[in-house]
Design an enzyme around this catalytic site. Structure first.
Site, mmCIF file in Angstrom:
data_model
loop_
_atom_site.group_PDB
_atom_site.id
_atom_site.type_symbol
_atom_site.label_atom_id
_atom_site.label_comp_id
_atom_site.label_asym_id
_atom_site.label_seq_id
_atom_site.Cartn_x
_atom_site.Cartn_y
_atom_site.Cartn_z
ATOM 1 N N HIS A 140 0.830 -1.210 0.000
ATOM 2 C CA HIS A 140 0.000 0.000 0.000
ATOM 3 C C HIS A 140 0.862 1.258 0.000
ATOM 4 C CE1 HIS A 140 -3.217 2.636 2.151
ATOM 5 N NE2 HIS A 140 -3.303 2.741 0.847
ATOM 6 N N GLU A 152 3.017 0.297 3.171
ATOM 7 C CA GLU A 152 2.553 -0.726 4.107
ATOM 8 C C GLU A 152 2.629 -2.082 3.411
ATOM 9 O OE1 GLU A 152 -0.745 1.224 7.050
ATOM 10 O OE2 GLU A 152 -1.391 0.976 4.980
ATOM 11 N N ASN A 190 -4.745 3.955 7.477
ATOM 12 C CA ASN A 190 -6.151 4.345 7.316
ATOM 13 C C ASN A 190 -6.991 4.026 8.549
ATOM 14 O OD1 ASN A 190 -6.032 5.657 4.875
ATOM 15 N ND2 ASN A 190 -6.365 3.814 3.667
HETATM 16 N N1 3HC Z 1 3.826 14.138 -7.665
HETATM 17 C C1 3HC Z 1 5.142 14.325 -7.511
HETATM 18 N N2 3HC Z 1 5.669 15.294 -6.716
HETATM 19 C C2 3HC Z 1 4.804 16.078 -6.076
HETATM 20 C C3 3HC Z 1 3.395 15.941 -6.203
HETATM 21 C C4 3HC Z 1 2.921 14.927 -7.061
HETATM 22 N N3 3HC Z 1 1.635 14.711 -7.212
HETATM 23 N N4 3HC Z 1 2.810 16.884 -5.421
HETATM 24 C C5 3HC Z 1 3.794 17.580 -4.829
HETATM 25 N N5 3HC Z 1 4.987 17.095 -5.208
HETATM 26 C C6 3HC Z 1 6.310 17.562 -4.777
HETATM 27 C C7 3HC Z 1 6.577 18.950 -5.297
HETATM 28 O O1 3HC Z 1 7.127 18.895 -6.585
HETATM 29 C C8 3HC Z 1 7.535 19.501 -4.262
HETATM 30 O O2 3HC Z 1 8.839 19.025 -4.518
HETATM 31 P P1 3HC Z 1 10.125 19.994 -4.152
HETATM 32 O O3 3HC Z 1 9.975 20.341 -2.692
HETATM 33 O O4 3HC Z 1 11.293 19.118 -4.433
HETATM 34 O O5 3HC Z 1 9.989 21.164 -5.056
HETATM 35 C C9 3HC Z 1 7.092 18.823 -2.950
HETATM 36 O O6 3HC Z 1 6.314 17.679 -3.340
HETATM 37 C C10 3HC Z 1 6.255 19.768 -2.115
HETATM 38 O O7 3HC Z 1 5.174 20.195 -2.923
HETATM 39 P P2 3HC Z 1 4.581 21.670 -2.911
HETATM 40 O O8 3HC Z 1 5.656 22.649 -2.539
HETATM 41 O O9 3HC Z 1 3.861 21.873 -4.194
HETATM 42 O O10 3HC Z 1 3.433 21.657 -1.825
HETATM 43 P P3 3HC Z 1 3.462 21.189 -0.333
HETATM 44 O O11 3HC Z 1 4.702 21.591 0.380
HETATM 45 O O12 3HC Z 1 2.137 21.567 0.214
HETATM 46 O O13 3HC Z 1 3.510 19.585 -0.409
HETATM 47 C C11 3HC Z 1 2.377 17.550 -0.336
HETATM 48 C C12 3HC Z 1 2.542 18.872 -1.072
HETATM 49 C C13 3HC Z 1 3.646 16.701 -0.474
HETATM 50 C C14 3HC Z 1 1.224 16.819 -1.007
HETATM 51 C C15 3HC Z 1 2.111 17.831 1.182
HETATM 52 O O14 3HC Z 1 1.088 18.784 1.318
HETATM 53 C C16 3HC Z 1 1.729 16.604 1.972
HETATM 54 O O15 3HC Z 1 2.566 15.830 2.369
HETATM 55 N N6 3HC Z 1 0.410 16.432 2.208
HETATM 56 C C17 3HC Z 1 -0.129 15.297 2.923
HETATM 57 C C18 3HC Z 1 -0.282 14.146 1.954
HETATM 58 C C19 3HC Z 1 -0.812 12.929 2.633
HETATM 59 O O16 3HC Z 1 -1.173 12.908 3.803
HETATM 60 N N7 3HC Z 1 -0.892 11.846 1.848
HETATM 61 C C20 3HC Z 1 -1.455 10.603 2.319
HETATM 62 C C21 3HC Z 1 -2.876 10.560 1.916
HETATM 63 S S1 3HC Z 1 -3.669 9.105 2.497
HETATM 64 C C22 3HC Z 1 -3.324 7.949 1.323
HETATM 65 O O17 3HC Z 1 -2.728 8.176 0.318
HETATM 66 C C23 3HC Z 1 -3.849 6.587 1.620
HETATM 67 C C24 3HC Z 1 -4.989 6.192 0.763
HETATM 68 O O18 3HC Z 1 -5.282 4.860 0.998
HETATM 69 C C25 3HC Z 1 -6.231 7.037 1.006
#
Ligand code: 3HC
Length: 283
Positions: A140, A152, A190
């Site tokens: 996961h 995971e 989750n």
């Molecule tokens: N793909 C690749 N790289 C990405 C991306 C994507 N979709 N989105 C953001 N990035 C990269 C950016 O390029 C940036 O890289 P850099 O620092 O080297 O320039 C870095 O991530 C930070 O992005 P931003 O500056 O645009 O924005 P943020 O600092 O807000 O970071 C985020 C974005 C990484 C998404 C951050 O907000 C975060 O960690 N959010 C929480 C995400 C989370 O909790 N995910 C888990 C969700 S639950 C899940 O997936 C489980 C499922 O079963 C539901």
């Protein structure tokens, strides 16, 4: 067991991310979508992210080209016949997943390890459709896959120690950190995250605070990168609603029951970022 060639089924948000990370980590990666148009969209997403990394100076042009050359897009399942591991990341539908694994079971050699990226379905229900329940597990990943460091590894009651060891080694080769969990709905992350997100909706519903203050509270008060309502929009309102229903079905505990507002948002098509509107507007 040595892994050289990876198969990824599904080139949506998660599948494309998984395929990208595998290719960037040096694995020849066959990625399969049902339709050519969806395959091209997914490959376009990978290309765009790699190109952005080149522009930012995070990736060399040579490494970008090398990663793309390791990706083998296809619409034909039989192109995955000589993969050492297959990671499924299609729609969260148990019948669709069972059908894919049952077909692959007849195509791939006995040694191929099968893994599902499901976030909420039961691994054993998929493993049972194959003749390799010992070489079957959950793997996961988290969104966005190229950024999130965790994977995971989900051990079904039939998964062998050798399969878990192979998956751990493979996860480390992807530059990710593995954690191990049993095949219990929601696994570790989750199981903890979903009730938290649902509680944020309950706080909003009961008028205790605004969406902005709920999000700022958790961002600045607890150091989360995103507040819970922003994260719900990011993950998808429909996806969270779906996962919560499966968890409620399994555990029958009120904390997993989706709040009424979530259901109404799904009915209205307010699905979060992907639809342009969720708790916030993105248009
Ligand atoms: N793909 C690749 N790289 C990405 C991306 C994507 N979709 N989105 C953001 N990035 C990269 C950016 O390029 C940036 O890289 P850099 O620092 O080297 O320039 C870095 O991530 C930070 O992005 P931003 O500056 O645009 O924005 P943020 O600092 O807000 O970071 C985020 C974005 C990484 C998404 C951050 O907000 C975060 O960690 N959010 C929480 C995400 C989370 O909790 N995910 C888990 C969700 S639950 C899940 O997936 C489980 C499922 O079963 C539901």
């Amino acid at each position: 067991m040595e892994i050289n060639k990876v198969g990824v089924i599904g080139c949506g948000l998660m599948g494309a991310g998984i395929a990208q990370v595998c290719a960037q980590s040096g694995f020849t990666t066959v990625v399969r979508e049902v339709e050519q148009a969806a395959l091209e969209r997914g490959m376009g997403r990978i290309d765009a992210i790699l190109s952005k990394d080149v522009k930012k100076g995070k990736l060399s042009e040579d490494d970008r080209a090398a990663a793309l050359s390791r990706l083998q897009p296809t619409t034909d399942l039989s192109d995955l016949r000589d993969c050492d591991i297959i990671i499924e990341a299609i729609v969260e539908n148990i019948d669709a997943k069972r059908e894919v694994f049952s077909t692959l079971d007849g195509i791939c050699p006995e040694s191929t390890v099968f893994a599902s990226n499901t976030s909420s379905l039961t691994i054993m229900e998929m493993a049972a459709t194959t003749k390799r329940p010992d070489r079957f597990a959950g793997l996961h990943f988290f969104n966005p896959v190229p950024v999130m460091k965790l994977v995971e590894i989900v051990r079904a009651i039939t998964t062998s120690d050798a399969t878990v060891a192979t998956l751990k080694e493979f996860t480390l080769a992807l530059g990710k950190t593995p954690i191990e969990t049993r095949d219990s709905t929601g696994f570790i992350v989750n199981r903890l995250l979903v009730p938290y997100l649902l509680d944020a909706v309950r706080v909003l519903e009961s008028g205790i605070a605004t969406r902005e203050d709920i999000d700022l509270g958790m961002q600045l008060g607890c150091g989360h990168p995103m507040g819970p309502l922003t994260l719900l929009d990011f993950v998808g309102i429909d996806t969270t609603y779906y996962i919560a229903n499966i968890m409620f079905e399994e555990f029958r505990e009120p904390r997993f029951a989706p709040p009424p507002l979530l259901r109404r948002m799904v009915l209205a098509g307010h699905l979060g970022r992907k639809s342009g509107k969720g708790f916030y507007d993105y248009e």
